[in-house]
Design a protein around this motif. Structure first.
Motif, PDB file in Angstrom:
ATOM      1  N   LEU A  21       0.466  -1.234   0.354  1.00  0.00           N
ATOM      2  CA  LEU A  21       0.082  -0.322  -0.122  1.00  0.00           C
ATOM      3  C   LEU A  21       0.971   0.930   0.241  1.00  0.00           C
ATOM      4  O   LEU A  21       1.505   0.906   0.611  1.00  0.00           O
ATOM      5  N   PRO A  22       0.816   1.651  -0.788  1.00  0.00           N
ATOM      6  CA  PRO A  22       1.949   2.929  -1.223  1.00  0.00           C
ATOM      7  C   PRO A  22       1.681   4.634  -0.783  1.00  0.00           C
ATOM      8  O   PRO A  22       0.527   4.067  -0.077  1.00  0.00           O
ATOM      9  N   HIS A  23       2.903   4.530   0.360  1.00  0.00           N
ATOM     10  CA  HIS A  23       2.618   5.378   1.717  1.00  0.00           C
ATOM     11  C   HIS A  23       0.779   6.505   1.453  1.00  0.00           C
ATOM     12  O   HIS A  23       0.131   7.187   1.889  1.00  0.00           O
ATOM     13  N   GLY A  24       1.175   7.151  -0.473  1.00  0.00           N
ATOM     14  CA  GLY A  24       0.325   8.745  -0.170  1.00  0.00           C
ATOM     15  C   GLY A  24      -1.184   7.731  -0.342  1.00  0.00           C
ATOM     16  O   GLY A  24      -2.169   8.454  -1.008  1.00  0.00           O
ATOM     17  N   LYS A  25      -1.068   6.530  -0.657  1.00  0.00           N
ATOM     18  CA  LYS A  25      -3.018   6.120  -1.111  1.00  0.00           C
ATOM     19  C   LYS A  25      -3.424   5.506  -0.035  1.00  0.00           C
ATOM     20  O   LYS A  25      -4.163   4.407   0.410  1.00  0.00           O
ATOM     21  N   ILE A  26      -2.181   5.657   1.819  1.00  0.00           N
ATOM     22  CA  ILE A  26      -2.859   4.871   2.427  1.00  0.00           C
ATOM     23  C   ILE A  26      -4.068   5.882   3.256  1.00  0.00           C
ATOM     24  O   ILE A  26      -3.960   7.131   3.995  1.00  0.00           O
ATOM     25  N   VAL A  27      -5.105   5.606   3.580  1.00  0.00           N
ATOM     26  CA  VAL A  27      -6.405   6.478   3.820  1.00  0.00           C
ATOM     27  C   VAL A  27      -7.996   5.641   3.979  1.00  0.00           C
ATOM     28  O   VAL A  27      -7.441   3.658   4.229  1.00  0.00           O
ATOM     29  N   ALA A  28      -8.300   6.017   5.065  1.00  0.00           N
ATOM     30  CA  ALA A  28      -9.399   5.167   6.268  1.00  0.00           C
ATOM     31  C   ALA A  28      -9.605   3.952   5.473  1.00  0.00           C
ATOM     32  O   ALA A  28     -10.222   2.667   5.465  1.00  0.00           O
ATOM     33  N   SER A  29     -10.721   4.586   4.507  1.00  0.00           N
ATOM     34  CA  SER A  29     -11.199   3.505   3.347  1.00  0.00           C
ATOM     35  C   SER A  29     -10.188   2.072   3.174  1.00  0.00           C
ATOM     36  O   SER A  29     -11.719   0.797   2.740  1.00  0.00           O
ATOM     37  N   LYS A  30      -9.259   2.255   2.943  1.00  0.00           N
ATOM     38  CA  LYS A  30      -7.995   1.034   2.499  1.00  0.00           C
ATOM     39  C   LYS A  30      -7.852   0.416   3.962  1.00  0.00           C
ATOM     40  O   LYS A  30      -7.923  -0.836   3.235  1.00  0.00           O
ATOM     41  N   LEU A  31      -8.358   0.505   4.774  1.00  0.00           N
ATOM     42  CA  LEU A  31      -7.936  -0.200   6.277  1.00  0.00           C
ATOM     43  C   LEU A  31      -9.161  -0.301   6.681  1.00  0.00           C
ATOM     44  O   LEU A  31      -9.042  -1.551   8.092  1.00  0.00           O
ATOM     45  N   GLU A  32     -10.083  -0.420   6.289  1.00  0.00           N
ATOM     46  CA  GLU A  32     -11.618  -0.832   6.964  1.00  0.00           C
ATOM     47  C   GLU A  32     -11.366  -2.625   7.323  1.00  0.00           C
ATOM     48  O   GLU A  32     -12.202  -2.658   8.247  1.00  0.00           O
ATOM     49  N   GLY A  33     -11.192  -3.108   6.614  1.00  0.00           N
ATOM     50  CA  GLY A  33     -11.025  -4.575   6.426  1.00  0.00           C
ATOM     51  C   GLY A  33      -9.838  -5.158   8.432  1.00  0.00           C
ATOM     52  O   GLY A  33     -10.185  -5.999   8.806  1.00  0.00           O
ATOM     53  N   TYR A  34      -9.445  -3.544   8.766  1.00  0.00           N
ATOM     54  CA  TYR A  34      -8.551  -4.517   9.631  1.00  0.00           C
ATOM     55  C   TYR A  34      -8.896  -3.519  10.886  1.00  0.00           C
ATOM     56  O   TYR A  34      -9.433  -2.833  10.965  1.00  0.00           O
ATOM     57  N   PRO A  35      -8.843  -3.914  12.262  1.00  0.00           N
ATOM     58  CA  PRO A  35      -9.608  -3.813  13.533  1.00  0.00           C
ATOM     59  C   PRO A  35      -8.719  -2.707  14.044  1.00  0.00           C
ATOM     60  O   PRO A  35      -7.067  -2.778  13.386  1.00  0.00           O
ATOM     61  N   LEU A  36      -9.424  -1.730  14.853  1.00  0.00           N
ATOM     62  CA  LEU A  36      -8.593  -0.272  14.852  1.00  0.00           C
ATOM     63  C   LEU A  36      -7.428  -0.283  15.832  1.00  0.00           C
ATOM     64  O   LEU A  36      -6.444   0.058  15.495  1.00  0.00           O
ATOM     65  N   ASN A  37      -7.732  -1.621  16.446  1.00  0.00           N
ATOM     66  CA  ASN A  37      -6.105  -1.245  16.828  1.00  0.00           C
ATOM     67  C   ASN A  37      -5.024  -2.566  16.093  1.00  0.00           C
ATOM     68  O   ASN A  37      -3.734  -3.127  16.756  1.00  0.00           O
ATOM     69  N   THR A  38      -5.080  -2.709  14.619  1.00  0.00           N
ATOM     70  CA  THR A  38      -4.255  -3.864  14.392  1.00  0.00           C
ATOM     71  C   THR A  38      -2.846  -2.674  14.674  1.00  0.00           C
ATOM     72  O   THR A  38      -3.073  -1.731  14.299  1.00  0.00           O
ATOM     73  N   LEU A  39      -1.532  -3.753  14.598  1.00  0.00           N
ATOM     74  CA  LEU A  39      -0.663  -3.094  14.681  1.00  0.00           C
ATOM     75  C   LEU A  39       0.035  -2.742  12.898  1.00  0.00           C
ATOM     76  O   LEU A  39      -0.384  -4.641  12.489  1.00  0.00           O
ATOM     77  N   PHE A  40       0.534  -1.679  12.456  1.00  0.00           N
ATOM     78  CA  PHE A  40       1.160  -1.689  11.150  1.00  0.00           C
ATOM     79  C   PHE A  40       3.138  -1.175  11.188  1.00  0.00           C
ATOM     80  O   PHE A  40       2.737  -0.707  11.894  1.00  0.00           O
TER      81      PHE A  40
END
Length: 136
Positions: free
Chosen positions: A67-86
């Motif tokens: 996931l290129p850094h410029g495309k990191i937005v909330a909608s791309k992370l919806e499949g992960y619980p809020l406490n997921t460590l990246f």
């Protein structure tokens, strides 16, 4: 007096606080490797390659998602619980993409660390890369 000792070291308590705090923000290639290599994997994080899809396809850390850094937005992370460590990484110490990705994740309220060394560090440790495209 040598250039090393010209400026005195911080008091031990300050050094302990500083170095302990740094590990809250970063991990290294060896720790990521150990976490991803277990059977079953003991990875309790998502390893995020924040480089371009073309660079990812040429070679990336096995188990990473792109996931290129410029495309990191909330909608791309919806499949992960809020406490997921990246854990973000990019090309290496000469690249600030991992930091840019970490900033975007932190702004979205996501836990994040950087894998110091990136691809350069991974290869320097003697670890292999995987090739091929992947969708986030």
């Amino acid at each position: 007096m040598s250039p090393v000792s010209e400026l005195p070291a911080a008091p031990s308590a300050e050094a302990l606080a500083h170095f302990s705090a740094s590990l809250a923000f970063e991990t290294d290639c060896a720790d990521v490797y150990v976490s991803l290599s277990g059977s079953p994997s003991s990875a309790d994080f998502v390893l995020l390659d924040v480089r371009s899809p073309a660079l990812f396809a040429r070679g990336h850390v096995p188990g990473a998602v792109n996931l290129p850094h410029g495309k990191i937005v909330a909608s791309k992370l919806e499949g992960y619980p809020l406490n997921t460590l990246f854990v973000t990484y990019c090309a290496g110490p000469h690249c600030n993409g991992a930091t840019r990705g970490a900033i975007r994740l932190a702004r979205l309220g996501r836990p994040v660390k950087i894998m110091i060394g990136g691809i350069t560090g991974w290869l320097n440790e003697g670890f292999e890369l995987a090739a091929g495209e992947a969708e986030f």
